[in-house]
Write a protein that holds these residues in place. Structure first.
Motif, PDB file in Angstrom:
ATOM      1  N   LEU A  92      24.249  29.470  29.862  1.00 33.26           N
ATOM      2  CA  LEU A  92      25.643  30.401  29.869  1.00 33.26           C
ATOM      3  C   LEU A  92      25.747  31.305  28.817  1.00 33.26           C
ATOM      4  CD1 LEU A  92      28.008  27.391  30.842  1.00 33.26           C
ATOM      5  CD2 LEU A  92      27.458  29.671  32.465  1.00 33.26           C
ATOM      6  N   THR A  93      24.756  32.229  28.565  1.00 33.46           N
ATOM      7  CA  THR A  93      24.810  33.137  27.517  1.00 33.46           C
ATOM      8  C   THR A  93      25.926  33.813  27.568  1.00 33.46           C
ATOM      9  OG1 THR A  93      22.191  33.353  27.793  1.00 33.46           O
ATOM     10  CG2 THR A  93      23.433  35.267  26.677  1.00 33.46           C
ATOM     11  N   PRO A  94      26.818  33.985  26.486  1.00 31.71           N
ATOM     12  CA  PRO A  94      28.039  34.757  26.524  1.00 31.71           C
ATOM     13  C   PRO A  94      27.903  36.061  26.857  1.00 31.71           C
ATOM     14  CG  PRO A  94      27.862  33.352  24.500  1.00 31.71           C
ATOM     15  CD  PRO A  94      26.352  33.292  25.128  1.00 31.71           C
ATOM     16  N   ALA A  95      27.048  36.774  26.700  1.00 30.67           N
ATOM     17  CA  ALA A  95      27.045  38.289  27.390  1.00 30.67           C
ATOM     18  C   ALA A  95      26.812  38.318  28.896  1.00 30.67           C
ATOM     19  CB  ALA A  95      25.796  38.807  26.876  1.00 30.67           C
ATOM     20  N   ASP A  96      26.518  37.142  29.590  1.00 32.66           N
ATOM     21  CA  ASP A  96      26.791  37.009  30.944  1.00 32.66           C
ATOM     22  C   ASP A  96      28.117  36.837  31.431  1.00 32.66           C
ATOM     23  OD1 ASP A  96      23.956  37.284  31.188  1.00 32.66           O
ATOM     24  OD2 ASP A  96      23.572  35.298  31.138  1.00 32.66           O
ATOM     25  N   TRP A  97      28.997  36.237  30.506  1.00 27.02           N
ATOM     26  CA  TRP A  97      30.499  36.042  31.154  1.00 27.02           C
ATOM     27  C   TRP A  97      31.512  36.433  30.321  1.00 27.02           C
ATOM     28  CZ3 TRP A  97      33.113  33.041  27.829  1.00 27.02           C
ATOM     29  CH2 TRP A  97      32.439  32.332  26.955  1.00 27.02           C
ATOM     30  N   LEU A  98      31.471  36.885  29.218  1.00 25.98           N
ATOM     31  CA  LEU A  98      32.506  37.519  28.464  1.00 25.98           C
ATOM     32  C   LEU A  98      33.054  38.515  29.295  1.00 25.98           C
ATOM     33  CD1 LEU A  98      31.143  37.176  24.654  1.00 25.98           C
ATOM     34  CD2 LEU A  98      33.348  36.053  25.984  1.00 25.98           C
ATOM     35  N   GLU A  99      32.683  39.392  29.755  1.00 25.42           N
ATOM     36  CA  GLU A  99      33.198  40.443  30.350  1.00 25.42           C
ATOM     37  C   GLU A  99      34.080  39.902  31.632  1.00 25.42           C
ATOM     38  OE1 GLU A  99      31.923  44.351  30.630  1.00 25.42           O
ATOM     39  OE2 GLU A  99      30.030  44.157  29.847  1.00 25.42           O
ATOM     40  N   GLU A 100      33.832  38.888  32.218  1.00 26.62           N
ATOM     41  CA  GLU A 100      34.538  38.333  32.924  1.00 26.62           C
ATOM     42  C   GLU A 100      35.737  37.796  32.703  1.00 26.62           C
ATOM     43  OE1 GLU A 100      34.155  34.933  36.726  1.00 26.62           O
ATOM     44  OE2 GLU A 100      32.381  35.785  35.820  1.00 26.62           O
ATOM     45  N   MET A 101      35.835  37.276  31.380  1.00 28.86           N
ATOM     46  CA  MET A 101      36.778  36.771  30.461  1.00 28.86           C
ATOM     47  C   MET A 101      37.770  37.872  30.124  1.00 28.86           C
ATOM     48  SD  MET A 101      37.105  34.725  27.065  1.00 28.86           S
ATOM     49  CE  MET A 101      36.961  36.445  25.986  1.00 28.86           C
ATOM     50  N   PHE A 102      37.281  38.952  29.795  1.00 31.29           N
ATOM     51  CA  PHE A 102      38.214  40.148  29.389  1.00 31.29           C
ATOM     52  C   PHE A 102      39.052  40.387  30.754  1.00 31.29           C
ATOM     53  CE2 PHE A 102      34.712  41.669  26.357  1.00 31.29           C
ATOM     54  CZ  PHE A 102      35.392  40.948  25.376  1.00 31.29           C
ATOM     55  N   GLU A 103      38.395  40.201  31.992  1.00 32.96           N
ATOM     56  CA  GLU A 103      39.023  40.752  33.283  1.00 32.96           C
ATOM     57  C   GLU A 103      40.195  39.524  33.230  1.00 32.96           C
ATOM     58  OE1 GLU A 103      36.333  40.575  36.479  1.00 32.96           O
ATOM     59  OE2 GLU A 103      35.380  42.335  35.866  1.00 32.96           O
ATOM     60  N   MET A 104      39.771  38.242  32.984  1.00 34.66           N
ATOM     61  CA  MET A 104      40.978  37.304  33.036  1.00 34.66           C
ATOM     62  C   MET A 104      42.016  37.460  32.003  1.00 34.66           C
ATOM     63  SD  MET A 104      40.600  33.018  33.089  1.00 34.66           S
ATOM     64  CE  MET A 104      39.836  33.003  31.297  1.00 34.66           C
ATOM     65  N   CYS A 105      41.685  37.885  30.774  1.00 35.61           N
ATOM     66  CA  CYS A 105      42.839  38.200  29.978  1.00 35.61           C
ATOM     67  C   CYS A 105      43.616  39.238  30.299  1.00 35.61           C
ATOM     68  CB  CYS A 105      41.910  38.423  28.522  1.00 35.61           C
ATOM     69  SG  CYS A 105      41.065  37.150  27.889  1.00 35.61           S
ATOM     70  N   SER A 106      43.086  40.237  31.017  1.00 32.96           N
ATOM     71  CA  SER A 106      43.866  41.430  31.609  1.00 32.96           C
ATOM     72  C   SER A 106      44.924  40.728  32.401  1.00 32.96           C
ATOM     73  CB  SER A 106      42.886  42.391  32.103  1.00 32.96           C
ATOM     74  OG  SER A 106      42.009  43.011  31.143  1.00 32.96           O
ATOM     75  N   GLN A 107      44.440  39.924  33.575  1.00 29.39           N
ATOM     76  CA  GLN A 107      45.246  39.644  34.606  1.00 29.39           C
ATOM     77  C   GLN A 107      46.421  38.762  33.775  1.00 29.39           C
ATOM     78  OE1 GLN A 107      42.493  37.375  37.185  1.00 29.39           O
ATOM     79  NE2 GLN A 107      41.637  39.407  37.833  1.00 29.39           N
ATOM     80  N   GLU A 108      46.059  37.951  32.781  1.00 27.04           N
ATOM     81  CA  GLU A 108      47.105  36.972  32.157  1.00 27.04           C
ATOM     82  C   GLU A 108      47.709  37.478  31.079  1.00 27.04           C
ATOM     83  OE1 GLU A 108      47.602  34.142  33.868  1.00 27.04           O
ATOM     84  OE2 GLU A 108      46.131  33.916  35.142  1.00 27.04           O
ATOM     85  N   GLN A 109      47.329  38.720  30.553  1.00 26.56           N
ATOM     86  CA  GLN A 109      47.906  39.501  29.443  1.00 26.56           C
ATOM     87  C   GLN A 109      47.473  38.576  28.124  1.00 26.56           C
ATOM     88  OE1 GLN A 109      49.577  42.693  28.964  1.00 26.56           O
ATOM     89  NE2 GLN A 109      47.772  42.746  30.536  1.00 26.56           N
ATOM     90  N   TRP A 110      46.402  38.072  27.978  1.00 30.82           N
ATOM     91  CA  TRP A 110      46.114  37.414  26.818  1.00 30.82           C
ATOM     92  C   TRP A 110      45.410  37.839  25.760  1.00 30.82           C
ATOM     93  CZ3 TRP A 110      43.410  33.179  30.038  1.00 30.82           C
ATOM     94  CH2 TRP A 110      44.191  32.108  30.473  1.00 30.82           C
TER      95      TRP A 110
END
Length: 260
Positions: A92-110
């Motif tokens: 789980l290299t961070p560069a492989d999933w952090l952008e997906e986390m940004f999408e989650m933060c966008s949806q949840e407004q975090w």
């Protein structure tokens, strides 16, 4: 979708370091739980470099062994786990999933806060976030060149806490970033704290990442060595040392002894 129970994951040990057997969705579940409940958000990772540092540095090893989640980042550690016959989840290299986390933060407004590097790089990261994830709240940024003790450190922590951030990206070198998170865990009110290294430079395009076929086949370290030859000791010496320690402790059966 909110979680009703705090995620729990299997623990394994390699060369005296504890890690969790997790997959991609598990990281997002842990981030969600921490963001919504304010606990369990010290999330770190181990690659071969981290394992070698932790073997020699008891304080760093203690931090990893007490973090809320430690996931395997790197094909080398995954190979070491298999040699030692330890369960291991997904790489789980961070560069492989952090952008997906940004999408989650966008949806949840975090809101997200970046701590690390020079001000110019922080500005470039903020601009890239605004362009690529305009719906993701950006709480603020601060460079990584400050006195990490005393009054100046407290001012940085106050800045982060007052920003309303839900996710803190600490982009410093290892183990400085992990030690800073751990030392200030009781002062920080931001629930999710991620040690992300130079990811922000990959995100802005200032550091080229290896092609996907290279990363998927476990040769990203070789690409990094070619791009950054000054890191040769980390790979040319560090990789064999790590594997020798795996053999020493897990194949030959010599019990790991805590260094003092």
């Amino acid at each position: 979708m909110s979680l009703t129970e705090k995620p729990q994951y299997k623990e394994e040990w390699l060369n005296g370091v504890r890690y969790h057997v997790v997959h991609r969705q598990d990281i997002f579940d842990s981030i969600r739980w921490a963001a919504e409940n304010g606990e369990g958000g010290n999330i770190m990772n181990v690659n071969i470099h981290a394992m070698n540092l932790a073997y020699e540095d008891p304080s760093f090893r203690h931090i990893l062994n007490n973090a809320d989640m430690v996931f395997v980042d790197g094909a080398g550690v995954k190979l070491g786990c298999k040699i030692a016959r330890c369960d291991v989840g997904q790489r789980l290299t961070p560069a492989d999933w952090l952008e997906e986390m940004f999408e989650m933060c966008s949806q949840e407004q975090w809101p997200i806060f970046l701590l690390g590097d020079i001000d110019e790089m922080g500005e470039r990261f903020e601009e890239a976030m605004a362009k690529r994830y305009p719906d993701c709240p950006f709480a603020g940024r601060h460079n990584g060149f400050f006195d990490r003790e005393g009054e100046e450190n407290d001012k940085v922590i106050d800045m982060i806490n007052n920003s309303g951030a839900k996710v803190l990206l600490v982009g410093m070198s290892m183990p400085i970033q992990e030690k800073w998170i751990w030392d200030n865990r009781n002062k920080l009110t931001v629930p999710v704290k991620l040690a992300t290294g130079a990811f922000h430079r990959i995100f802005t395009g200032d550091i080229d990442r290896a092609p996907k076929w290279v990363t998927d086949n476990g040769f990203e370290w070789l690409y990094r060595l070619a791009m950054q030859p000054h890191t040769w000791k980390r790979y040319i010496l560090g990789n064999p040392v790590f594997m020798l320690r795996v053999a020493w402790h897990h194949i030959l059966g010599f019990r790991f002894k805590e260094r003092t």
